[in-house]
Design an enzyme around this catalytic site. Sequence first.
Site, PDB file in Angstrom:
ATOM      1  CG  HIS A 212      -1.911  -1.051   1.298  1.00 46.42           C
ATOM      2  ND1 HIS A 212      -2.975  -1.133   0.427  1.00 46.42           N
ATOM      3  CD2 HIS A 212      -2.031  -2.115   2.129  1.00 46.42           C
ATOM      4  CE1 HIS A 212      -3.708  -2.201   0.723  1.00 46.42           C
ATOM      5  NE2 HIS A 212      -3.153  -2.812   1.735  1.00 46.42           N
TER       6      HIS A 212
ATOM      7  CG  HIS B 223       2.983   5.498   6.471  1.00 44.08           C
ATOM      8  ND1 HIS B 223       2.753   5.368   7.816  1.00 44.08           N
ATOM      9  CD2 HIS B 223       1.951   6.216   5.998  1.00 44.08           C
ATOM     10  CE1 HIS B 223       1.632   5.976   8.141  1.00 44.08           C
ATOM     11  NE2 HIS B 223       1.116   6.503   7.048  1.00 44.08           N
TER      12      HIS B 223
ATOM     13  CG  HIS C  20       0.009   8.893   2.444  1.00 48.90           C
ATOM     14  ND1 HIS C  20      -0.887   7.853   2.318  1.00 48.90           N
ATOM     15  CD2 HIS C  20       0.347   8.940   3.760  1.00 48.90           C
ATOM     16  CE1 HIS C  20      -1.096   7.301   3.506  1.00 48.90           C
ATOM     17  NE2 HIS C  20      -0.351   7.933   4.397  1.00 48.90           N
TER      18      HIS C  20
ATOM     19  CG  HIS D 218       1.209  10.408   7.764  1.00 49.50           C
ATOM     20  ND1 HIS D 218       0.094   9.800   7.220  1.00 49.50           N
ATOM     21  CD2 HIS D 218       1.079  11.737   7.503  1.00 49.50           C
ATOM     22  CE1 HIS D 218      -0.676  10.727   6.645  1.00 49.50           C
ATOM     23  NE2 HIS D 218      -0.093  11.891   6.808  1.00 49.50           N
TER      24      HIS D 218
ATOM     25  CB  THR E 160      -5.326   8.223   6.659  1.00 48.98           C
ATOM     26  OG1 THR E 160      -4.014   7.695   6.434  1.00 48.98           O
ATOM     27  CG2 THR E 160      -5.227   9.493   7.487  1.00 48.98           C
ATOM     28  CB  THR E 161      -5.120   2.792   5.870  1.00 51.44           C
ATOM     29  OG1 THR E 161      -4.331   2.471   7.032  1.00 51.44           O
ATOM     30  CG2 THR E 161      -4.320   3.657   4.920  1.00 51.44           C
TER      31      THR E 161
END
Length: 308
Positions: free
Chosen positions: A89, A116, A118, A141, A224-225
């Site tokens: 992801h 991680h 985005h 993040h 957020t996941t």
Amino acid sequence: MLLAPVLFLFVSSMKMVSGADWCYQSQVTCNHTCTGPEEWGAISQHCSGRVQSPVNIVTRKLKRDERLTPFEFTGYQETFHGRLINNGHSVQLDLPPSIKIKDANLTATYKALQLHLHWGKDGGPGSEHTIDGERLPGEMHIVHIKEEYDSLAEASKDSMGVAVLGFFFQESKSANKKYDPLINALKNITEPNNSTELRGVSLEMLTLPQKNMTKYFRYDGSLTTPDCAEAVVWTLFEDTIPLSMKQLTAFSQLLFSDQKQMVNTYRPVQPLNGRQVYYSGGHVALVSTGLLIMSVLVSNALSLHTTG
């Protein structure tokens, strides 16, 4: 001094969420081969809650909070060796628990778990949070949990069990040399579940000088996941991290767990539902990209007029 361009977690307190259960909108096809963001509530009821993240930060509605003092960082300057993994992801870097944060109106000391990122597609808009409706090129993040907890799953049961520090990326003309180790390692983890060791890095290299970490936004939200647990104290820093277009584009070489190109790895913004976003500083320096470009053009025009 900001804006333009300037990263999760899953584990449910109710059930374990597997990577195959959910996906980003960029992976959804007409035959719905995976569960996109609009249907995450079917995977975890938390995703349909009223305290969800990310959100759109409206700068004119920010409220200054004098309690938002500077952070006390422990271990951010220390170099470490960490596992960098393509988890299907995103790209994730595991962090040593000796890295900690406190103060800044946090109710406890929090220890680092992982970071991680985005991003968009080939350097395009890709941040999760937006500012005045504008999506920036990317967002990092750094996930921390309260010192007393042993896992994200455990911390997620506490409404303030998780503290995430968010950093926006901004496109720059020159490469950010401090990011070379991470960017260069991406070619070794293009396939899902690939991992490599990142050596001799520190969080100070990947974030901002500590003197620039006093201006930030704060609100209560969620992961957020999936499982979207509403357990996160969010801190988003005003100053951005510069990366060149080539560096930003490098993330798009990774592949999702379904072998599609890993792009647009962000959840759509969620309603605030009455929540207040607070600001640590006085004057908000954020400006839109459009205004920034206009000011440069006006400045150049005035310069030409003066010299001509």
